[in-house]
Enzyme design. Structure first.
Site, short mmCIF file in Angstrom:
data_model
loop_
_atom_site.label_atom_id
_atom_site.label_comp_id
_atom_site.label_asym_id
_atom_site.label_seq_id
_atom_site.Cartn_x
_atom_site.Cartn_y
_atom_site.Cartn_z
N ASP A 204 -22.10 16.41 -20.42
CA ASP A 204 -20.75 16.54 -19.87
C ASP A 204 -19.85 17.03 -21.01
OD1 ASP A 204 -18.53 16.16 -18.15
OD2 ASP A 204 -18.15 14.22 -19.08
N THR A 206 -15.84 16.55 -21.12
CA THR A 206 -14.73 15.64 -21.39
C THR A 206 -15.24 14.23 -21.66
OG1 THR A 206 -13.40 16.95 -19.88
CG2 THR A 206 -12.53 14.79 -20.50
N LYS A 360 0.91 17.67 -8.70
CA LYS A 360 0.32 18.26 -9.91
C LYS A 360 -1.18 18.35 -9.72
CE LYS A 360 -0.71 14.35 -12.98
NZ LYS A 360 -0.20 13.10 -12.46
N ARG A 391 -6.50 21.49 -21.84
CA ARG A 391 -6.61 21.15 -20.42
C ARG A 391 -5.27 21.45 -19.76
NH1 ARG A 391 -10.68 17.29 -19.26
NH2 ARG A 391 -9.39 16.13 -17.82
N THR A 471 -19.75 20.72 -16.63
CA THR A 471 -18.41 20.13 -16.63
C THR A 471 -17.63 20.50 -15.37
OG1 THR A 471 -16.31 20.05 -17.83
CG2 THR A 471 -17.54 22.09 -17.97
N ARG A 586 -16.65 23.83 -13.39
CA ARG A 586 -16.20 23.50 -12.03
C ARG A 586 -17.34 22.88 -11.21
NH1 ARG A 586 -10.95 23.25 -12.75
NH2 ARG A 586 -9.73 25.14 -12.48
N LYS A 592 -24.34 18.74 -10.60
CA LYS A 592 -24.90 18.43 -11.93
C LYS A 592 -26.33 17.92 -11.77
CE LYS A 592 -20.57 17.21 -14.31
NZ LYS A 592 -19.88 16.18 -15.11
N ASP A 617 -20.88 11.40 -14.00
CA ASP A 617 -22.11 11.82 -14.69
C ASP A 617 -23.32 10.97 -14.31
OD1 ASP A 617 -20.61 13.71 -16.22
OD2 ASP A 617 -19.94 12.07 -17.50
#
EC number: 7.6.2.1
Length: 922
Positions: A204, A206, A360, A391, A471, A586, A592, A617
């Site tokens: 991953d 982040t 947001k 980011r 990610t 994305r 994943k 994850d």
């Protein structure tokens, strides 16, 4: 009084659908919705709450935690599979021996004089009766006699080695993190050796490659960039010192943007504890807490520019503006963030009665929902910030009329009360509400790279591992991180399979097919023919990196029925396997896991490792052969579901290159050694049958048979498999290429297995026939006393125990007091036990066959000479190999030194003749 209605028990920790109906006297019942935010899971810790009123909705095996217990699949290491294959070979040897002995017994007995003494001849009827049954029982008797060739005790030793060996990871001080006051954690010890066989690392970004410690860097409002600290006198209009804003938006837009940052979040305030004495920050009487570090960074960013969030009280959000005035906003609804929408919103009412929606989220989810003419000026800043590795989040708002709000409020309440398809109904209302907004600006938050990240990734590459980054971030952000951590080099040619290169519309599948074929054509011809050497040297003439996004991956893994593109997946996989690094951005959590499964199931079944720090994850951690969780800032779900947990990504280097390498070498040697010593043990027993009329007469005493694997030879190999370091840990960590020497299960292939098997067979023959030739003179003493069959077996057994133990001593490179104690102690214990067993034969034993056999045997000089000579002959090939290997290594070191001196000479000559220097260096 109230009743609760809720869904049937189900394992999803983040989903709960229910409602509470409150009954009041003389009033209509009132219904309230219940969601995951109302559910307190077993083992959860409730923070910042003084008291709650609770009722148990699920108990026992119906709780969500209990329903999740069955989630983990059984993981088996490559070593276990090799053991099973070798076991089949030895089982065939056992069956072969028993069959040969049974057949030869009846061939030998076909001559009546061999089987029956003249005084006890059997009649023909007696010979023919139950002949098949007797043959079967004879076969079983031989199976019992030779069954020690199957190393049953090996499984016990392997489990002990894995369990005890796993403590070395937990005890490693270099993998202890002072910041979180925790070290590495081992959740399963079954996969220790798998750490030394990893070929693909899926990580991953982040929180794994980065610190997940967010810092507000800059923002842009209506296309104007704002950076660094600004005085609170006039908001953004003045700066401390030289100018740091780039153009200027209207004052009202600046304030609207900062209010949006202060209101659109789920941050809570925790009051600081009252303490006596000095405080580090006396002016700060509270701290921000949130499930997402991004939100805290944005609230702190707004505070830096004069707008401070003061907390939520009685459903009113309080903020302090640049003039130190307190503003109150009634919080009406929170439209929570989810990974599908990739945005969150709040609906608030000002003190003047105005209704505002602030939203947001990621640019890809905000841009389609705002006025198109407002996008371009902000998009430039967003793309540039993403290229810099920040980011980014976009901020939008819209004003609602009372009528619009009433409609939204009604739809949200109806959706919240639904017991069926609640999430789908909520998503539809959110979708309708967050439309036709106005873009205000965007923010840039930095997530710092973890320490020693680039060095760790370079070491993994040098060790022959391919690193893939999976990610959910934007492509530009993830790409810049990959360059920063040296996953992509400046010379790496990047191949893109993203929405930008594939395009939109009906032709996107055709375009994807064209790109796949183009990349396939470019990569496949460049693969050099394999020329021996290290097994994982995939280096192409040009290094390639692949970038793919979630939407394109969906097209590849799930093509439409009419596209006729069933071979997308195989072409894509071939491209991936030829790239030195792959970036998937994305990505949804399920995607994943799909990527990991796709690589895991390729030809050759390469060993995969997944590492991550968050709940998203978990799916890929469970899917990979080895799952590693990082004890990060996104909770402990990843580390709880992993096989191993480490505090930082940098610890992966030592975990794989040192611990993994050593665990594999130790257990591989343990497995081969067990098969070898059991073959040495049973081969003389098999050969003895040719000299005793295949009568199932044991060569060794029952006590020796029982204690060979349990006492005499078990502790030395256990100590070896825990302590051996054939190469020092510092060398293994600093020279990653050593990892490739044991890759692809190198020490448990058929070639080394056959070497150990032939070595065991050679030594078994030496033991038996060496003692057999010694017994050609049956009188081994001056007084003419004759040694019997138990003496014969004891001499063979003595040579056997000393040889297999000294073989292990020859293999040991890292001597500790414990190795000395168990190796020489085992031999001493054997001698002591033999004297004791022969000298103090228990009165209650039925037979006294071993009485003083060992002591009597050692009174013969010939026996001493034979034992020493046979041990030397057995170990001679091994000693010869070690000497030749050492000579070869010394010669190799000398030849390695020679080019260095040659190079320096060429460097001096190159000033005068570049042609000569080139040809010489070649």
């Amino acid at each position: 009084m109230a009743t609760i209605e809720c869904e049937q028990p189900q394992p999803d920790l983040y989903k709960f659908v229910g409602r509470i109906i409150i009954y009041r006297s003389n009033q209509e019942p009132v219904a309230r919705s219940l969601g995951p935010e109302n559910l307190l899971l077993k083992g959860a810790t409730l923070k910042n709450t003084k008291k709650i009123y609770g009722v148990a909705v699920y108990t026992g095996m119906e709780t969500k935690m209990a329903l999740n217990y069955q989630g983990k699949s059984q993981k088996r290491s490559a070593v276990e599979k090799s053991i099973n294959a070798f076991l089949i070979v030895y089982l065939c040897i056992l069956l072969g021996k028993a069959t040969v002995c049974t057949t030869l017994k009846y061939v030998w007995q076909s001559n009546p004089f061999n089987d029956e003494p003249w005084y006890n001849e059997k009649t023909k009827k007696e010979r023919e009766t139950f002949k098949v049954l007797r043959m079967f029982t004879d076969f079983l008797s031989f199976m019992v006699l030779f069954n020690f060739i199957i190393p049953v005790s090996m499984y016990v030793t392997v489990e002990m080695q894995k369990f005890l060996g796993s403590f070395f990871i937990s005890w490693d001080k270099e993998m202890y993190d002072e910041e979180i006051q925790e070290g590495a954690l081992v959740n399963t010890s079954d996969l220790n050796e798998e750490l030394g066989q990893v070929e693909y690392v899926f990580t991953d970004k982040t929180g794994t490659l980065t610190e997940n410690s967010m810092e507000f860097i800059e923002c842009c409002i209506d296309g104007h960039k704002y950076k660094d600290c600004i005085s609170e006198v006039d908001g953004f209009s003045q700066t401390d010192g030289h100018l740091k804003y780039y153009g200027k938006a209207e004052k009202s837009r600046e304030e609207l943007f900062l209010r949006a940052l202060c209101l659109c979040h789920t941050v809570q305030i925790k009051e600081a504890d009252q303490v006596d004495g000095l405080m580090a920050h006396p002016e700060r009487k509270y701290t921000y807490i949130s499930s997402s570090p991004d939100e805290i960074a944005l609230v702190k960013g707004a505070e830096k520019y004069g707008f401070t969030f003061l907390g939520l009280e009685n459903n009113f959000m309080k903020i302090q503006n640049q003039k130190n005035e307190t503003e109150m906003y009634q919080l009406l609804h929170v439209l929570n963030f989810d990974p599908v929408r990739r945005r969150m919103s709040v609906i608030v009412r000002t003190t003047t009665g105005k209704l505002l929606l602030f939203c947001k989220g990621a640019d890809s989810s905000i841009f389609p929902r705002v006025q198109q003419e407002e996008i371009q000026q902000t998009k430039v800043h967003v793309d540039r910030n993403a290229m810099d590795g920040y980011r980014t989040l976009c901020v939008a708002f819209k004003e609602l009329t009372e009528k619009e709000y009433d409609k939204i409020d009604k739809q949200l309440n109806e959706a919240k009360m639904a017991l069926q398809d609640r999430e789908e109904k909520m998503a539809k209302v959110f979708d309708d509400t967050e439309a036709d907004m106005h873009l205000i600006g965007a923010t840039a938050v930095e997530d710092r790279l973890q320490e020693q990240l680039a060095e760790t990734i370079e070491a993994l590459h040098a060790a022959g591992m391919k690193v893939w980054v999976l990610t959910g971030d934007k492509m530009e952000t993830a790409k810049s991180t990959c360059y920063a951590c040296r996953l992509f080099q400046t010379s790496t040619e990047l191949l893109e399979l993203t929405a930008r290169t594939v395009g939109e519309g009906e032709r996107k599948e055709d375009r994807l097919h064209e790109l796949l074929l183009e990349y396939h054509k470019k990569l496949i011809p460049d693969v050099p023919k394999h020329r021996g050497g290290l097994k994982r040297s995939w280096t192409l003439s040009q290094e390639y990196g692949l970038i793919i996004d979630g939407s394109t991956l969906s097209l590849i893994l799930n093509p439409s029925q009419d596209s006729g593109s069933s071979n997308y997946k195989s072409i894509f996989l071939q491209i991936c396997l030829k790239c030195t690094a792959v970036l998937c951005c994305r990505m949804a959590p399920l995607q994943k896991a799909q990527i990991v499964r796709m690589v895991k199931n390729t030809k050759g079944s390469p060993i995969t490792l997944s590492i991550g720090d968050g709940a998203n994850d978990v799916s890929m951690i469970l899917e990979a052969h080895v799952g590693i969780g990082i004890k990060g800032k996104e909770g402990r779900q990843a580390s709880r579901n992993s096989d191993y947990a480490v505090p930082k990504f940098k610890h992966l280097r030592k975990l794989l290159l040192a611990h993994g390498h050593l665990y594999y070498v130790r257990i591989a040697h343990l497995v081969q050694y067990f098969f070898y010593k059991n073959l040495c043990f049973i081969l003389p027993q098999f050969l003895y049958q040719f000299f005793c009329g295949f009568s199932q007469q044991p060569l060794y005493d029952a006590a020796y048979l029982t204690m060979y694997n349990i006492c005499f030879t078990s502790l030395p190999i256990l100590a070896y498999s825990l302590l051996e370091q054939h190469i020092s840990i510092d060398t293994l960590t600093s020279d990653p290429q050593l990892y490739m020497k044991v890759s692809d299960n190198a020490m448990l292939q058929w070639r080394p297995f056959l070497y150990w098997t032939f070595l065991g067979a050679f030594e078994g023959l030496v033991f038996f026939f060496g003692v057999y030739f010694l017994f050609q003179s049956s009188s081994l003493e001056d007084n003419g006393k004759v040694f019997g069959n138990w003496t014969f077996g004891t001499i063979v057994f003595t040579v056997l125990v000393f040889t297999v133990t000294l073989k292990l001593a020859l293999d040991t490179r890292f001597w500790t007091w414990m190795n000395h104690f168990v190796i020489w102690g085992s031999l001493a214990f054997y001698v002591f036990f033999s004297f004791f067993w022969g000298g103090v034969i228990w009165p209650f034993l039925k037979q006294q066959r071993m009485y003083f056999v060992f002591a009597h045997m050692l009174t013969s000089v010939s026996t001493w000479l034979a034992i020493i000579l046979l041990i030397f002959i057995s170990l001679f090939p091994e000693i010869l190999l070690i000497v030749l290997k050492n000579i070869k290594e010394k010669n190799h070191q000398v030849t390695k030194r020679l080019p260095s001196s040659g190079t320096s000479t060429i460097f001096m000559l190159s000033q005068t003749s570049s042609n000569h220097s080139f040809s010489w260096s070649e």
